[in-house]
Scaffold this motif. Structure first.
Motif, PDB file in Angstrom:
ATOM      1  N   GLU A  86      38.990  50.030  71.916  1.00 56.06           N
ATOM      2  CA  GLU A  86      39.032  50.267  73.364  1.00 56.06           C
ATOM      3  C   GLU A  86      37.961  49.454  74.071  1.00 56.06           C
ATOM      4  O   GLU A  86      37.008  48.987  73.463  1.00 56.06           O
ATOM      5  CB  GLU A  86      38.829  51.752  73.662  1.00 56.06           C
ATOM      6  N   GLU A  87      38.120  49.335  75.377  1.00 53.03           N
ATOM      7  CA  GLU A  87      37.111  48.660  76.195  1.00 53.03           C
ATOM      8  C   GLU A  87      35.926  49.596  76.406  1.00 53.03           C
ATOM      9  O   GLU A  87      36.088  50.817  76.378  1.00 53.03           O
ATOM     10  CB  GLU A  87      37.703  48.236  77.530  1.00 53.03           C
ATOM     11  N   CYS A  88      34.776  49.034  76.581  1.00 49.39           N
ATOM     12  CA  CYS A  88      33.566  49.800  76.863  1.00 49.39           C
ATOM     13  C   CYS A  88      33.633  50.264  78.316  1.00 49.39           C
ATOM     14  O   CYS A  88      33.659  49.450  79.238  1.00 49.39           O
ATOM     15  CB  CYS A  88      32.342  48.924  76.634  1.00 49.39           C
ATOM     16  N   GLU A  89      33.696  51.561  78.531  1.00 49.55           N
ATOM     17  CA  GLU A  89      33.865  52.110  79.866  1.00 49.55           C
ATOM     18  C   GLU A  89      32.591  52.045  80.705  1.00 49.55           C
ATOM     19  O   GLU A  89      32.623  52.314  81.901  1.00 49.55           O
ATOM     20  CB  GLU A  89      34.397  53.531  79.786  1.00 49.55           C
ATOM     21  N   LYS A  90      31.500  51.662  80.094  1.00 49.71           N
ATOM     22  CA  LYS A  90      30.237  51.507  80.826  1.00 49.71           C
ATOM     23  C   LYS A  90      30.336  50.367  81.834  1.00 49.71           C
ATOM     24  O   LYS A  90      29.632  50.340  82.841  1.00 49.71           O
ATOM     25  CB  LYS A  90      29.103  51.238  79.826  1.00 49.71           C
ATOM     26  N   SER A 111      32.860  47.356  84.089  1.00 54.89           N
ATOM     27  CA  SER A 111      34.131  47.191  84.781  1.00 54.89           C
ATOM     28  C   SER A 111      34.921  46.037  84.172  1.00 54.89           C
ATOM     29  O   SER A 111      34.350  45.058  83.720  1.00 54.89           O
ATOM     30  CB  SER A 111      33.898  46.907  86.272  1.00 54.89           C
ATOM     31  N   TRP A 112      36.236  46.196  84.194  1.00 59.13           N
ATOM     32  CA  TRP A 112      37.163  45.200  83.652  1.00 59.13           C
ATOM     33  C   TRP A 112      38.214  44.906  84.708  1.00 59.13           C
ATOM     34  O   TRP A 112      38.565  45.761  85.506  1.00 59.13           O
ATOM     35  CB  TRP A 112      37.846  45.729  82.387  1.00 59.13           C
ATOM     36  N   LYS A 167      42.547  42.222  80.040  1.00 58.40           N
ATOM     37  CA  LYS A 167      41.452  42.667  80.896  1.00 58.40           C
ATOM     38  C   LYS A 167      40.219  41.830  80.597  1.00 58.40           C
ATOM     39  O   LYS A 167      39.833  41.695  79.434  1.00 58.40           O
ATOM     40  CB  LYS A 167      41.136  44.143  80.664  1.00 58.40           C
TER      41      LYS A 167
END
Length: 131
Positions: free
Chosen positions: A123-127, A129-130, A77
């Motif tokens: 985890e990816e930062c959900e703030k 978009s990926w 991602k």
């Protein structure tokens, strides 16, 4: 702490592939701040299996490309720029010059923000978009 290994390049020395085992967040932030697209052009934060990692490349002009790889590259991602950016940037990542569409380029500050989340949780930062 999720990240167990920090890899980065330091092209000011002959042995330019560096690593820090069990890095602190201060270690990670310090290396990100050194990214200049010339001497330090890439950092990778890994878990203990090395199957899951976050990579930040670039740094020249304060611009970076960021992606997360999960399950040994089965899922990749890329972080998307939160602002519309139609420019093409020339970034040096891992010592290689490449052209990156503005949609895949973010500021070093955003790169640090998402790196901290990955460092702590994996985890990816959900703030943001990926893709």
């Amino acid at each position: 702490m999720y990240a167990k290994l920090l890899l980065y390049d330091d092209r000011e020395t002959d042995d330019f592939e560096k690593n820090i085992e069990l890095p602190s967040w201060e270690d990670v932030e310090s290396i990100i701040n050194r990214m200049d697209g010339h001497f330090t052009t890439e950092i990778i934060l890994m878990d203990e299996t090395e199957d899951n990692y976050l990579c930040i490349g670039g740094g020249n002009d304060g611009i970076c490309n960021v992606y997360i790889s999960k399950d040994d590259n089965m899922l990749i991602k890329t972080l998307l720029n939160p602002k519309e950016d139609l420019n093409v940037y020339k970034l040096v990542t891992g010592g290689q010059l490449g052209n990156f569409d503005g949609i895949y380029c973010v500021s070093i500050e955003i790169a640090k923000e998402v790196a901290k989340i990955f460092f702590e949780t994996g985890e990816e930062c959900e703030k943001y978009s990926w893709e």
